[in-house]
Scaffold this motif. Structure first.
Motif, short mmCIF file in Angstrom:
data_model
loop_
_atom_site.label_atom_id
_atom_site.label_comp_id
_atom_site.label_asym_id
_atom_site.label_seq_id
_atom_site.Cartn_x
_atom_site.Cartn_y
_atom_site.Cartn_z
N PHE A 123 39.54 38.84 45.62
CA PHE A 123 40.21 39.27 46.84
C PHE A 123 40.87 40.60 46.56
N GLY A 124 40.80 41.51 47.54
CA GLY A 124 41.41 42.82 47.31
C GLY A 124 41.70 43.54 48.61
N LEU A 125 42.23 44.74 48.44
CA LEU A 125 42.51 45.63 49.56
C LEU A 125 41.57 46.82 49.48
N GLU A 126 40.92 47.11 50.58
CA GLU A 126 40.07 48.29 50.71
C GLU A 126 40.97 49.46 51.07
N LEU A 127 40.74 50.60 50.45
CA LEU A 127 41.49 51.82 50.80
C LEU A 127 40.71 52.58 51.87
N PRO A 128 41.41 53.22 52.80
CA PRO A 128 40.70 54.02 53.80
C PRO A 128 39.92 55.16 53.13
N ASP A 129 38.78 55.51 53.70
CA ASP A 129 37.92 56.55 53.12
C ASP A 129 38.66 57.86 52.92
N LEU A 150 37.13 52.50 44.63
CA LEU A 150 38.59 52.45 44.61
C LEU A 150 39.08 51.32 45.51
N HIS A 151 39.88 50.44 44.96
CA HIS A 151 40.43 49.28 45.68
C HIS A 151 41.63 48.77 44.92
N LEU A 152 42.34 47.82 45.50
CA LEU A 152 43.43 47.15 44.81
C LEU A 152 43.10 45.66 44.77
N THR A 153 42.98 45.10 43.57
CA THR A 153 42.66 43.68 43.41
C THR A 153 43.91 42.84 43.64
N LEU A 154 43.77 41.82 44.49
CA LEU A 154 44.87 40.89 44.75
C LEU A 154 44.75 39.63 43.91
N ALA A 155 43.53 39.12 43.77
CA ALA A 155 43.29 37.91 42.98
C ALA A 155 41.85 37.92 42.49
N TYR A 156 41.67 37.92 41.18
CA TYR A 156 40.34 37.86 40.59
C TYR A 156 39.91 36.40 40.55
N LEU A 157 38.70 36.13 40.98
CA LEU A 157 38.21 34.75 41.07
C LEU A 157 37.20 34.41 39.99
N GLY A 158 36.51 35.40 39.45
CA GLY A 158 35.50 35.16 38.43
C GLY A 158 34.18 34.72 39.03
N GLU A 159 33.40 34.00 38.24
CA GLU A 159 32.08 33.50 38.67
C GLU A 159 32.29 32.27 39.54
N VAL A 160 31.85 32.35 40.79
CA VAL A 160 32.15 31.33 41.79
C VAL A 160 30.87 30.81 42.43
N SER A 161 30.77 29.50 42.59
CA SER A 161 29.63 28.89 43.27
C SER A 161 29.75 29.11 44.78
N ALA A 162 28.65 28.89 45.49
CA ALA A 162 28.65 29.05 46.95
C ALA A 162 29.64 28.08 47.59
N ALA A 163 29.71 26.84 47.09
CA ALA A 163 30.63 25.85 47.66
C ALA A 163 32.08 26.27 47.46
#
Length: 175
Positions: free
Chosen positions: A9-15, A42-55
């Motif tokens: 999860f992260g924040l996108e910066l305006p172009d 360029l972005h700001l990470t809020l929470a790194y999730l790692g390798e995640v399954s579809a479920a």
């Protein structure tokens, strides 16, 4: 077992802001200071999730959709260098309460869903350079970007041809 995706999860910066940061970086740091992060990354990470399954991805997206939080302002007015990781970053001197709350909500939901979360405190930042030289002199604090934040994003990280690229999977409006 299905295909796993590397997510965060992260924040996108305006172009426009990305372009200003890239220009500032080029004027501030020598060309050989480190490997520059491309404007599109360029972005700001809020929470790194790692390798995640579809479920698990679907469950995390449902949890993210339940978050109710007002928009806030992200200020980028500080820079630093982490010599161990070789990262040069931009971030806030003092993070907005809304930013810290959003990151904490997402990180705690991720942990409860089985995504490992670092014990290190959250340090909001935008990575500018990787593999940075040590020692590296940092610029005086005569820069300032103030960005309204009205949404957050679930990103997928792709590594191909020696570069990491980020693709938006879903986004949620803060309200």
């Amino acid at each position: 077992m299905g295909e796993q995706k590397r997510l965060f999860f992260g924040l996108e910066l305006p172009d426009e802001c990305k372009q200003q940061i890239i220009q500032w970086r080029a004027q501030t740091f020598p060309a050989d200071a480190g490997r520059p992060v491309g404007a599109d990354s360029l972005h700001l990470t809020l929470a790194y999730l790692g390798e995640v399954s579809a479920a698990k991805q679907q469950a995390l997206m449902q949890l993210a959709g339940r978050i109710r939080q007002p928009p806030f302002t992200l200020t980028l007015d500080d820079a630093g260098h982490w010599p161990r990781s070789g990262v040069v970053w931009l971030g806030p001197r003092q993070a907005a309460r809304g930013l810290l709350q959003l990151a904490e909500l997402l990180r705690s939901q991720a942990a409860r869903s089985g995504c490992f979360q670092s014990a290190q405190p959250f340090h909001p930042h935008v990575t500018l350079l990787r593999n940075a030289l040590t020692p590296l002199s940092l610029p005086p604090r005569n820069f300032h970007w103030s960005l309204p934040v009205g949404r957050f994003v679930l990103f997928q990280s792709h590594f191909a041809r020696g570069r990491t690229r980020y693709q938006e999977i879903a986004g949620w409006t803060l309200r």
